[in-house]
Design a protein around this motif. Sequence first.
Motif, PDB file in Angstrom:
ATOM      1  N   PHE B  48      10.181 -13.131   7.728  1.00  0.00           N
ATOM      2  CA  PHE B  48       9.713 -12.226   6.738  1.00  0.00           C
ATOM      3  C   PHE B  48       8.748 -11.324   7.662  1.00  0.00           C
ATOM      4  O   PHE B  48       8.395 -11.583   8.698  1.00  0.00           O
ATOM      5  CB  PHE B  48       8.912 -12.942   5.900  1.00  0.00           C
ATOM      6  N   TYR B  49       8.650 -10.083   6.727  1.00  0.00           N
ATOM      7  CA  TYR B  49       7.654  -9.225   7.391  1.00  0.00           C
ATOM      8  C   TYR B  49       6.970  -8.457   6.061  1.00  0.00           C
ATOM      9  O   TYR B  49       7.426  -8.369   4.983  1.00  0.00           O
ATOM     10  CB  TYR B  49       8.115  -8.187   8.228  1.00  0.00           C
ATOM     11  N   SER B  50       5.743  -8.130   6.366  1.00  0.00           N
ATOM     12  CA  SER B  50       4.781  -7.503   5.260  1.00  0.00           C
ATOM     13  C   SER B  50       4.032  -6.407   5.940  1.00  0.00           C
ATOM     14  O   SER B  50       3.392  -6.213   6.797  1.00  0.00           O
ATOM     15  CB  SER B  50       3.858  -8.578   4.695  1.00  0.00           C
ATOM     16  N   VAL B  51       4.159  -5.218   5.088  1.00  0.00           N
ATOM     17  CA  VAL B  51       3.313  -3.973   5.636  1.00  0.00           C
ATOM     18  C   VAL B  51       2.154  -3.851   4.633  1.00  0.00           C
ATOM     19  O   VAL B  51       1.451  -2.756   4.868  1.00  0.00           O
ATOM     20  CB  VAL B  51       4.621  -2.801   5.287  1.00  0.00           C
ATOM     21  N   GLY B  52       1.939  -4.761   3.768  1.00  0.00           N
ATOM     22  CA  GLY B  52       0.584  -4.467   2.785  1.00  0.00           C
ATOM     23  C   GLY B  52       0.497  -5.801   2.125  1.00  0.00           C
ATOM     24  O   GLY B  52       1.434  -6.722   1.697  1.00  0.00           O
ATOM     25  N   ILE B  53      -0.645  -6.194   1.389  1.00  0.00           N
ATOM     26  CA  ILE B  53      -0.875  -7.069   0.483  1.00  0.00           C
ATOM     27  C   ILE B  53       0.078  -7.334  -0.623  1.00  0.00           C
ATOM     28  O   ILE B  53       0.574  -6.235  -1.229  1.00  0.00           O
ATOM     29  CB  ILE B  53      -2.244  -7.012  -0.073  1.00  0.00           C
ATOM     30  N   GLY B  54       0.711  -8.474  -0.633  1.00  0.00           N
ATOM     31  CA  GLY B  54       1.623  -8.605  -1.588  1.00  0.00           C
ATOM     32  C   GLY B  54       3.170  -8.148  -1.422  1.00  0.00           C
ATOM     33  O   GLY B  54       4.103  -8.141  -2.338  1.00  0.00           O
ATOM     34  N   GLN B  55       3.421  -7.386  -0.426  1.00  0.00           N
ATOM     35  CA  GLN B  55       4.541  -6.767  -0.123  1.00  0.00           C
ATOM     36  C   GLN B  55       5.415  -7.852   0.923  1.00  0.00           C
ATOM     37  O   GLN B  55       4.723  -7.730   2.078  1.00  0.00           O
ATOM     38  CB  GLN B  55       4.294  -5.522   0.637  1.00  0.00           C
ATOM     39  N   ILE B  56       6.500  -8.195   0.481  1.00  0.00           N
ATOM     40  CA  ILE B  56       7.027  -9.227   1.483  1.00  0.00           C
ATOM     41  C   ILE B  56       8.549  -8.844   1.679  1.00  0.00           C
ATOM     42  O   ILE B  56       9.152  -8.667   0.473  1.00  0.00           O
ATOM     43  CB  ILE B  56       6.869 -10.667   1.040  1.00  0.00           C
ATOM     44  N   SER B  57       9.159  -8.708   2.631  1.00  0.00           N
ATOM     45  CA  SER B  57      10.446  -8.352   2.769  1.00  0.00           C
ATOM     46  C   SER B  57      11.043  -9.776   3.487  1.00  0.00           C
ATOM     47  O   SER B  57      10.612 -10.054   4.483  1.00  0.00           O
ATOM     48  CB  SER B  57      10.846  -7.130   3.934  1.00  0.00           C
ATOM     49  N   SER B  58      12.039 -10.063   2.902  1.00  0.00           N
ATOM     50  CA  SER B  58      13.109 -11.278   3.520  1.00  0.00           C
ATOM     51  C   SER B  58      14.075 -10.971   4.480  1.00  0.00           C
ATOM     52  O   SER B  58      14.855 -10.088   3.820  1.00  0.00           O
ATOM     53  CB  SER B  58      13.298 -12.124   2.526  1.00  0.00           C
ATOM     54  N   GLU B  59      14.258 -11.604   5.536  1.00  0.00           N
ATOM     55  CA  GLU B  59      15.253 -10.991   6.445  1.00  0.00           C
ATOM     56  C   GLU B  59      16.587 -12.042   6.167  1.00  0.00           C
ATOM     57  O   GLU B  59      17.523 -11.479   6.502  1.00  0.00           O
ATOM     58  CB  GLU B  59      14.885 -11.051   7.662  1.00  0.00           C
ATOM     59  N   VAL B  60      16.435 -13.108   5.939  1.00  0.00           N
ATOM     60  CA  VAL B  60      17.405 -13.986   5.866  1.00  0.00           C
ATOM     61  C   VAL B  60      17.341 -14.979   4.638  1.00  0.00           C
ATOM     62  O   VAL B  60      16.197 -15.450   4.254  1.00  0.00           O
ATOM     63  CB  VAL B  60      17.522 -15.122   7.145  1.00  0.00           C
ATOM     64  N   PRO B  61      18.371 -15.459   4.127  1.00  0.00           N
ATOM     65  CA  PRO B  61      18.220 -16.376   2.703  1.00  0.00           C
ATOM     66  C   PRO B  61      17.871 -17.715   3.179  1.00  0.00           C
ATOM     67  O   PRO B  61      18.480 -17.959   4.221  1.00  0.00           O
ATOM     68  CB  PRO B  61      19.648 -16.216   2.285  1.00  0.00           C
ATOM     69  N   GLN B  62      17.226 -18.321   2.476  1.00  0.00           N
ATOM     70  CA  GLN B  62      16.600 -19.464   3.135  1.00  0.00           C
ATOM     71  C   GLN B  62      15.821 -20.210   2.026  1.00  0.00           C
ATOM     72  O   GLN B  62      15.484 -19.661   0.991  1.00  0.00           O
ATOM     73  CB  GLN B  62      15.961 -19.500   4.421  1.00  0.00           C
ATOM     74  N   ASN B  63      15.194 -21.454   2.293  1.00  0.00           N
ATOM     75  CA  ASN B  63      14.494 -22.161   1.357  1.00  0.00           C
ATOM     76  C   ASN B  63      12.798 -22.083   1.705  1.00  0.00           C
ATOM     77  O   ASN B  63      11.949 -22.616   1.181  1.00  0.00           O
ATOM     78  CB  ASN B  63      14.926 -23.474   1.295  1.00  0.00           C
ATOM     79  N   LEU B  64      12.583 -21.025   2.458  1.00  0.00           N
ATOM     80  CA  LEU B  64      11.385 -20.818   2.849  1.00  0.00           C
ATOM     81  C   LEU B  64      10.880 -19.290   1.912  1.00  0.00           C
ATOM     82  O   LEU B  64      11.581 -18.672   1.581  1.00  0.00           O
ATOM     83  CB  LEU B  64      11.134 -20.332   4.427  1.00  0.00           C
ATOM     84  N   LYS B  79       8.894 -25.308  -0.546  1.00  0.00           N
ATOM     85  CA  LYS B  79       8.644 -26.304  -1.597  1.00  0.00           C
ATOM     86  C   LYS B  79       9.264 -27.643  -1.186  1.00  0.00           C
ATOM     87  O   LYS B  79       8.584 -28.859  -1.386  1.00  0.00           O
ATOM     88  CB  LYS B  79       9.355 -26.033  -2.934  1.00  0.00           C
ATOM     89  N   LYS B  80      10.471 -27.557  -0.469  1.00  0.00           N
ATOM     90  CA  LYS B  80      11.133 -28.816  -0.124  1.00  0.00           C
ATOM     91  C   LYS B  80      11.937 -28.470   1.083  1.00  0.00           C
ATOM     92  O   LYS B  80      12.982 -27.838   1.153  1.00  0.00           O
ATOM     93  CB  LYS B  80      12.052 -29.125  -1.176  1.00  0.00           C
ATOM     94  N   LEU B  81      11.349 -29.219   2.323  1.00  0.00           N
ATOM     95  CA  LEU B  81      11.706 -28.842   3.620  1.00  0.00           C
ATOM     96  C   LEU B  81      13.197 -29.631   4.060  1.00  0.00           C
ATOM     97  O   LEU B  81      13.555 -30.643   3.285  1.00  0.00           O
ATOM     98  CB  LEU B  81      10.699 -29.560   4.606  1.00  0.00           C
ATOM     99  N   LEU B  82      14.036 -28.954   4.747  1.00  0.00           N
ATOM    100  CA  LEU B  82      15.404 -29.177   5.127  1.00  0.00           C
ATOM    101  C   LEU B  82      15.214 -29.653   6.822  1.00  0.00           C
ATOM    102  O   LEU B  82      14.508 -29.335   7.478  1.00  0.00           O
ATOM    103  CB  LEU B  82      16.551 -28.438   5.031  1.00  0.00           C
ATOM    104  N   LEU B  83      16.251 -30.636   7.013  1.00  0.00           N
ATOM    105  CA  LEU B  83      16.133 -30.832   8.593  1.00  0.00           C
ATOM    106  C   LEU B  83      16.156 -29.662   9.375  1.00  0.00           C
ATOM    107  O   LEU B  83      15.813 -29.371  10.375  1.00  0.00           O
ATOM    108  CB  LEU B  83      17.389 -31.686   8.667  1.00  0.00           C
ATOM    109  N   SER B  84      16.892 -28.656   8.937  1.00  0.00           N
ATOM    110  CA  SER B  84      17.382 -27.389   9.572  1.00  0.00           C
ATOM    111  C   SER B  84      16.330 -26.609   9.484  1.00  0.00           C
ATOM    112  O   SER B  84      16.308 -25.281  10.427  1.00  0.00           O
ATOM    113  CB  SER B  84      18.756 -26.557   8.979  1.00  0.00           C
ATOM    114  N   ASP B  85      14.981 -26.823   9.043  1.00  0.00           N
ATOM    115  CA  ASP B  85      13.631 -25.907   9.245  1.00  0.00           C
ATOM    116  C   ASP B  85      13.034 -26.462  10.227  1.00  0.00           C
ATOM    117  O   ASP B  85      11.995 -25.563  10.584  1.00  0.00           O
ATOM    118  CB  ASP B  85      12.962 -26.182   7.871  1.00  0.00           C
TER     119      ASP B  85
END
Lengths: 111, 114
Positions: B48-64, B79-85
Motif C-alpha cells: 500500500f501507499y498513501s499520498v495524504g490522509i485517508g488516501q490509500i492505494s493498494s498494489e496487490v489483492p490480499q486480505n490486508l 481481520k483474519k490472518l492467513l499463514l501466507s501473511d
Amino acid sequence: GESVGLHLPTLSVQEGDNSIINCAYSNSASDYFIWYKQESGKGPQFIIDIRSNMDKRQGQRVTVLLNKTVKHLSLQIAATQPGDSAVYFCAENGNDYKLSFGAGTTVTVRA
Amino acid sequence: SQTIHQWPATLVQPVGSPLSLECTVEGTSNPNLYWYRQAAGRGLQLLFYSVGIGQISSEVPQNLSASRPQDRQFILSSKKLLLSDSGFYLCAWSPGVAGAGELFFGEGSRLTVL
C-alpha cells in the motif's frame, strides 16, 4: 528492477577485493535509481542514488553506473569489508509515487 | 531530523486472528507513506501507499488493509490472518512531492502466523 518474489542471487567476495552487483531494470521511463543495503533483520538503508541524466556517480567506497541503453544498473564497492555483508537492492522510480525494487543480491564477504 | 517508528518489532499470531501494525513518522509533514512486505529470502513487495490522509492505494489483492487516520500515521491491518501473511513488514516514507524519491525505511515488524 527484476520481478519481486524471485529467490535472491548471491555474491561471495574476498575481503579487500572489489564487489560488483548488477541490476536490470524494466521501465525505460524511470529517471531515478537507488541502491539500498539491508542487513539481517533491519530495514533497508540508502547507499547511493543516480538520476537518468548521469551515467556514473561516486560515493565513499561505492560507485553506481547507469547504462540506459541496455537498462542496466550496477553498484561497485571498493575494498569490500566484512561490514558490507548484506542484501543489496536496486530500485527505480518512473515518476510516480512508487519505487520498484529488484529481487536483491546477497553479498557475503569472506575473511 | 526525521524519524520513522514502527511497532511491534516482532509478532506471533494464530491463523484467523486480527492484525494491527503501526507506523509513525516524526519531523516532517505530508509525507508519502508505504507498506512493503518481504518474505524470507525474497525481495520487497509494495502493498500500500498513501499520498495524504485517508488516501490509500493498494498494489496487490490480499486480505490486508491500510489506513491513514493522521498525516504521519500509517496502519496495516487484517481481520483474519492467513499463514501466507507471515513475513517482514516494512513501513517507509518519502517527502510529499511528485515522485517517490528516496525512501526512508523503518526497522521492520516480523510477523509469524502459526
